[in-house]
Design a protein around this motif. Structure first.
Motif, short mmCIF file in Angstrom:
data_model
loop_
_atom_site.label_atom_id
_atom_site.label_comp_id
_atom_site.label_asym_id
_atom_site.label_seq_id
_atom_site.Cartn_x
_atom_site.Cartn_y
_atom_site.Cartn_z
N LEU A 1 0.84 -1.20 0.00
CA LEU A 1 0.00 0.00 0.00
C LEU A 1 0.88 1.25 0.00
N ILE A 2 1.75 1.35 -0.97
CA ILE A 2 2.71 2.44 -1.06
C ILE A 2 2.18 3.61 -1.90
N ASP A 3 1.03 3.44 -2.54
CA ASP A 3 0.49 4.49 -3.42
C ASP A 3 0.28 5.84 -2.75
N PRO A 4 -0.19 5.92 -1.50
CA PRO A 4 -0.31 7.26 -0.91
C PRO A 4 1.03 8.01 -0.86
N LEU A 5 2.10 7.31 -0.63
CA LEU A 5 3.43 7.95 -0.67
C LEU A 5 3.78 8.35 -2.09
N ARG A 6 3.51 7.45 -3.03
CA ARG A 6 3.83 7.72 -4.44
C ARG A 6 3.05 8.92 -4.96
N ARG A 7 1.81 9.09 -4.52
CA ARG A 7 0.98 10.21 -4.99
C ARG A 7 1.38 11.55 -4.36
N THR A 8 1.80 11.53 -3.12
CA THR A 8 2.10 12.80 -2.43
C THR A 8 3.54 13.27 -2.64
N LEU A 9 4.44 12.38 -3.00
CA LEU A 9 5.84 12.76 -3.21
C LEU A 9 6.03 13.83 -4.29
N PRO A 10 5.40 13.71 -5.46
CA PRO A 10 5.64 14.73 -6.50
C PRO A 10 5.23 16.14 -6.07
N VAL A 11 4.23 16.25 -5.23
CA VAL A 11 3.80 17.58 -4.79
C VAL A 11 4.87 18.19 -3.89
N THR B 1 13.47 4.55 0.85
CA THR B 1 13.52 3.62 1.98
C THR B 1 12.23 2.82 2.09
N ALA B 2 11.11 3.45 1.80
CA ALA B 2 9.83 2.73 1.80
C ALA B 2 9.83 1.64 0.72
N ILE B 3 10.45 1.93 -0.41
CA ILE B 3 10.57 0.91 -1.47
C ILE B 3 11.40 -0.27 -0.94
N TYR B 4 12.46 0.01 -0.18
CA TYR B 4 13.25 -1.07 0.41
C TYR B 4 12.41 -1.92 1.36
N VAL B 5 11.51 -1.27 2.10
CA VAL B 5 10.61 -2.02 2.98
C VAL B 5 9.76 -2.98 2.15
#
Length: 183
Positions: A102-112, A131-135
């Motif tokens: 469930l990494i999409d919330p991070l992926r969506r908010t990072l570009p902003v 680091t979340a990708i490593y998790v």
């Protein structure tokens, strides 16, 4: 004759004064316009930083090995079965992988955050996301290899928490007007 010499000086002085007053009024008008624009931009930054921080904190909490292990223990009551411990560990690995995906919330908010800047805050956000990708990779490998794994030392859960702390500190300092860290 003296009166004629004084007239151009008076005209020049008046023209310079008028030009200075005009420039001052324009600067004041620009400042009056930029004030609300800067306040709106600052609010957008704050919202972007907060959304990314919330996504990162939730991700960190949901993917913690200890939390998932405790959850798995509640799903399998204590018994004398020797395979019990391995079933709990396997379920904990599965729960962690489910959460890590469930990494999409991070992926969506990072570009902003990257768009709003400044660069050092965006870089820390990118490092946190990495680091979340490593998790996620670690969680997948643990399920596939059927063993409890962690990426190096310190444990990946702690590294993620450390990245969240660094990002939070930098974002807070920037929003509160503190100086950027030295390069």
């Amino acid at each position: 004759m003296a009166a004629l010499v004084g007239i151009p000086a008076t005209v020049i002085t008046a023209a310079v004064s008028a030009a200075a007053a005009y420039a001052g009024a324009r600067a004041q008008a620009r400042g009056a316009h930029r004030g609300p624009v800067d306040a709106i931009r600052r609010q957008h930054q704050r919202d972007a930083y907060a959304a990314f921080l919330e996504a990162a904190s939730t991700y960190s909490y949901e993917t913690q090995w200890r939390r998932n292990h405790v959850q798995a223990q509640t799903e399998f009551p204590v018994s004398g079965d020797p395979g019990q411990i391995e079933r709990v560990r396997q379920r904990a690995r599965e729960l962690r992988l489910e959460a890590a995906q469930l990494i999409d919330p991070l992926r969506r908010t990072l570009p902003v955050v990257q768009l709003e800047g400044p660069e050092y805050v965006a870089d820390l956000a990118q490092d946190l996301f990495r680091t979340a990708i490593y998790v996620l990779v670690d969680a997948r490998a643990a399920v596939e290899d059927d063993e409890d794994r962690q990426w190096g030392e310190p444990r990946i859960d702690q590294r993620l928490a450390d990245r969240i702390t660094a990002y939070t500190t930098a974002a807070r300092d920037y929003l509160n007007g503190n100086a950027a860290p030295a390069a």
